[in-house]
Scaffold this motif. Structure first.
Motif, PDB file in Angstrom:
ATOM      1  N   GLN A 122     129.297 120.757  47.088  1.00 17.23           N
ATOM      2  CA  GLN A 122     129.346 120.830  45.630  1.00 17.23           C
ATOM      3  C   GLN A 122     128.562 122.018  45.079  1.00 17.23           C
ATOM      4  O   GLN A 122     128.692 122.355  43.891  1.00 17.23           O
ATOM      5  CB  GLN A 122     128.796 119.533  45.022  1.00 17.23           C
ATOM      6  N   CYS A 123     127.755 122.668  45.901  1.00 15.39           N
ATOM      7  CA  CYS A 123     126.894 123.758  45.430  1.00 15.39           C
ATOM      8  C   CYS A 123     127.646 125.083  45.399  1.00 15.39           C
ATOM      9  O   CYS A 123     128.494 125.358  46.256  1.00 15.39           O
ATOM     10  CB  CYS A 123     125.664 123.883  46.322  1.00 15.39           C
ATOM     11  N   ASP A 124     127.315 125.902  44.404  1.00 16.84           N
ATOM     12  CA  ASP A 124     127.830 127.263  44.307  1.00 16.84           C
ATOM     13  C   ASP A 124     126.817 128.214  44.939  1.00 16.84           C
ATOM     14  O   ASP A 124     125.609 128.130  44.664  1.00 16.84           O
ATOM     15  CB  ASP A 124     128.053 127.653  42.849  1.00 16.84           C
ATOM     16  N   PHE A 125     127.314 129.124  45.778  1.00 14.76           N
ATOM     17  CA  PHE A 125     126.449 130.054  46.503  1.00 14.76           C
ATOM     18  C   PHE A 125     126.626 131.468  45.961  1.00 14.76           C
ATOM     19  O   PHE A 125     127.744 131.923  45.731  1.00 14.76           O
ATOM     20  CB  PHE A 125     126.764 130.013  48.000  1.00 14.76           C
ATOM     21  N   PHE A 126     125.493 132.143  45.786  1.00 15.82           N
ATOM     22  CA  PHE A 126     125.482 133.509  45.286  1.00 15.82           C
ATOM     23  C   PHE A 126     124.590 134.341  46.204  1.00 15.82           C
ATOM     24  O   PHE A 126     123.479 133.914  46.546  1.00 15.82           O
ATOM     25  CB  PHE A 126     124.940 133.564  43.863  1.00 15.82           C
ATOM     26  N   GLY A 127     125.074 135.515  46.605  1.00 13.80           N
ATOM     27  CA  GLY A 127     124.296 136.376  47.478  1.00 13.80           C
ATOM     28  C   GLY A 127     124.245 137.795  46.959  1.00 13.80           C
ATOM     29  O   GLY A 127     125.210 138.278  46.353  1.00 13.80           O
ATOM     30  N   ALA A 128     123.126 138.470  47.195  1.00 11.13           N
ATOM     31  CA  ALA A 128     122.972 139.857  46.767  1.00 11.13           C
ATOM     32  C   ALA A 128     122.343 140.663  47.887  1.00 11.13           C
ATOM     33  O   ALA A 128     121.374 140.218  48.520  1.00 11.13           O
ATOM     34  CB  ALA A 128     122.109 139.945  45.509  1.00 11.13           C
ATOM     35  N   ASP A 129     122.908 141.843  48.120  1.00 11.46           N
ATOM     36  CA  ASP A 129     122.374 142.759  49.122  1.00 11.46           C
ATOM     37  C   ASP A 129     122.841 144.163  48.764  1.00 11.46           C
ATOM     38  O   ASP A 129     124.002 144.342  48.379  1.00 11.46           O
ATOM     39  CB  ASP A 129     122.851 142.382  50.526  1.00 11.46           C
ATOM     40  N   PRO A 130     121.978 145.163  48.889  1.00 10.61           N
ATOM     41  CA  PRO A 130     122.399 146.534  48.554  1.00 10.61           C
ATOM     42  C   PRO A 130     123.373 147.136  49.555  1.00 10.61           C
ATOM     43  O   PRO A 130     123.982 148.169  49.269  1.00 10.61           O
ATOM     44  CB  PRO A 130     121.079 147.309  48.532  1.00 10.61           C
ATOM     45  N   VAL A 131     123.528 146.499  50.727  1.00 13.04           N
ATOM     46  CA  VAL A 131     124.480 146.977  51.731  1.00 13.04           C
ATOM     47  C   VAL A 131     125.745 146.133  51.644  1.00 13.04           C
ATOM     48  O   VAL A 131     125.717 144.919  51.872  1.00 13.04           O
ATOM     49  CB  VAL A 131     123.878 146.903  53.151  1.00 13.04           C
ATOM     50  N   ASP A 132     126.853 146.766  51.318  1.00 12.56           N
ATOM     51  CA  ASP A 132     128.118 146.062  51.151  1.00 12.56           C
ATOM     52  C   ASP A 132     128.780 145.753  52.489  1.00 12.56           C
ATOM     53  O   ASP A 132     129.378 144.683  52.667  1.00 12.56           O
ATOM     54  CB  ASP A 132     129.063 146.905  50.283  1.00 12.56           C
ATOM     55  N   GLU A 133     128.675 146.674  53.433  1.00 14.85           N
ATOM     56  CA  GLU A 133     129.364 146.535  54.715  1.00 14.85           C
ATOM     57  C   GLU A 133     128.931 145.259  55.438  1.00 14.85           C
ATOM     58  O   GLU A 133     127.738 144.988  55.582  1.00 14.85           O
ATOM     59  CB  GLU A 133     129.082 147.749  55.597  1.00 14.85           C
ATOM     60  N   ASP A 134     129.881 144.487  55.875  1.00 15.43           N
ATOM     61  CA  ASP A 134     129.693 143.209  56.590  1.00 15.43           C
ATOM     62  C   ASP A 134     129.176 142.102  55.671  1.00 15.43           C
ATOM     63  O   ASP A 134     129.687 140.975  55.701  1.00 15.43           O
ATOM     64  CB  ASP A 134     128.758 143.352  57.793  1.00 15.43           C
TER      65      ASP A 134
END
Length: 305
Positions: A122-134
């Protein structure tokens, strides 16, 4: 001659980095009371070490956290492994109106987040990283990915990032409060996982009472954070956060470990002051207690935000 422990004491021996830890089992009749007893234990033990050379408190900090870690009643702590560590999350006690889990610094490793998603779909996941690749591809399979660094300011800055190897490069950066308000759009964040390669130090003031998150009405319930081997200035920044937390007991430290060589500290802490967080994860029933030990916790609203 018998052991000098009461019937309510549990002895738990844990070997980590050559240390044997004694974990105390506090009175669990009320989880909020247990959380704040744990905070008092950390404060009483570590505050005397926070003078002079701050390395002495740094090396002892994980030992003290684990010794004082609260034992809680009718709650379940989930352990979610990734490639080289565990992430921790207390599971919700009831169906939540919303659930938001944020990962700052993906590092091409989403094993823990995927396991969390399987346990808490039921949880929404959000991720942030300055590297887009992979990172984009890996995280987008179960959550929403943002190609940016999250820290204490907005703009473009040199940051230590993982591509094929770790190296410095110019990256787009957004401050934590703005990131949450603009992209997550929730006032309660159930879990925040932070591994942002030394950029965590200037973020600590965001977690404090009256910090920017608090000012904007944003409350984080649980945090897993990697605190990288510090400079002298970094140690003082972390020590300042601890001293302020000794006054408010906003954050309860549940689990910690230190890398024996690099001296990185991994810390799991939970919000012991916000009413919504406590109701989601620690208040196992809604009846007001009337025992002398728990009266002030339930009646005095200054314990809650």
């Amino acid at each position: 001659m018998g052991l000098p422990y009461s019937a309510n004491t549990i002895i738990l021996f844990v070997v980590f980095g050559g240390n044997v830890l004694l974990k105390r089992n506090f009175d669990t009749r009320d989880n909020v009371h247990g959380l704040h007893r744990s905070a008092e234990c950390v404060q009483e033990t570590i505050e005397p070490l926070m003078v002079g050379n701050l390395w002495q408190f740094w090396d002892r900090f994980p030992y003290i956290v684990n010794k004082c870690s609260p034992s809680l009643k009718d709650v379940k702590l989930g352990e979610f492994p990734n490639s080289d560590e565990f992430k921790y999350h207390f599971l919700p006690l009831r169906k939540l109106p919303s659930c938001s889990i944020i990962s700052l610094g993906i590092g091409k490793d989403v094993k823990a987040e995927k396991k969390m998603k399987s346990v808490m779909p039921q949880c929404d996941f959000f991720g942030a990283d300055p590297v887009d690749e992979d990172n984009n591809e890996l995280f987008s399979n179960f959550g929403k990915f943002f190609n940016m660094a999250v820290g204490d300011r907005n703009g473009s800055f040199r940051s230590y990032v993982l591509e094929e190897i770790y190296r410095y490069q110019e990256v787009l950066t957004i401050d934590l409060a703005t990131f949450i308000r603009t992209n997550i759009k929730q006032t309660t964040i159930d879990q925040l996982m932070v591994d942002i390669e030394h950029a965590e130090y200037p973020v600590f003031p965001f977690f404090e009472e009256k910090g920017q998150l608090d000012d904007w009405g944003i409350h984080v319930c649980q945090i897993n954070i990697e605190i990288h081997s510090p400079t002298d200035e970094d140690r003082e920044t972390f020590a300042s956060f601890l001293r302020k937390n000794f006054v408010t007991h906003q954050w309860i430290f549940v689990n910690s470990e230190i890398h024996p060589f690099f001296k990185h500290i991994r810390l799991f802490m939970v919000n012991g002051r916000n009413r919504e967080c406590l109701q989601r994860y620690f208040l196992t029933d809604n009846k007001k207690r009337i025992t002398s030990k728990t009266r002030e916790v339930h009646i005095e609203d200054h314990l809650f935000q």
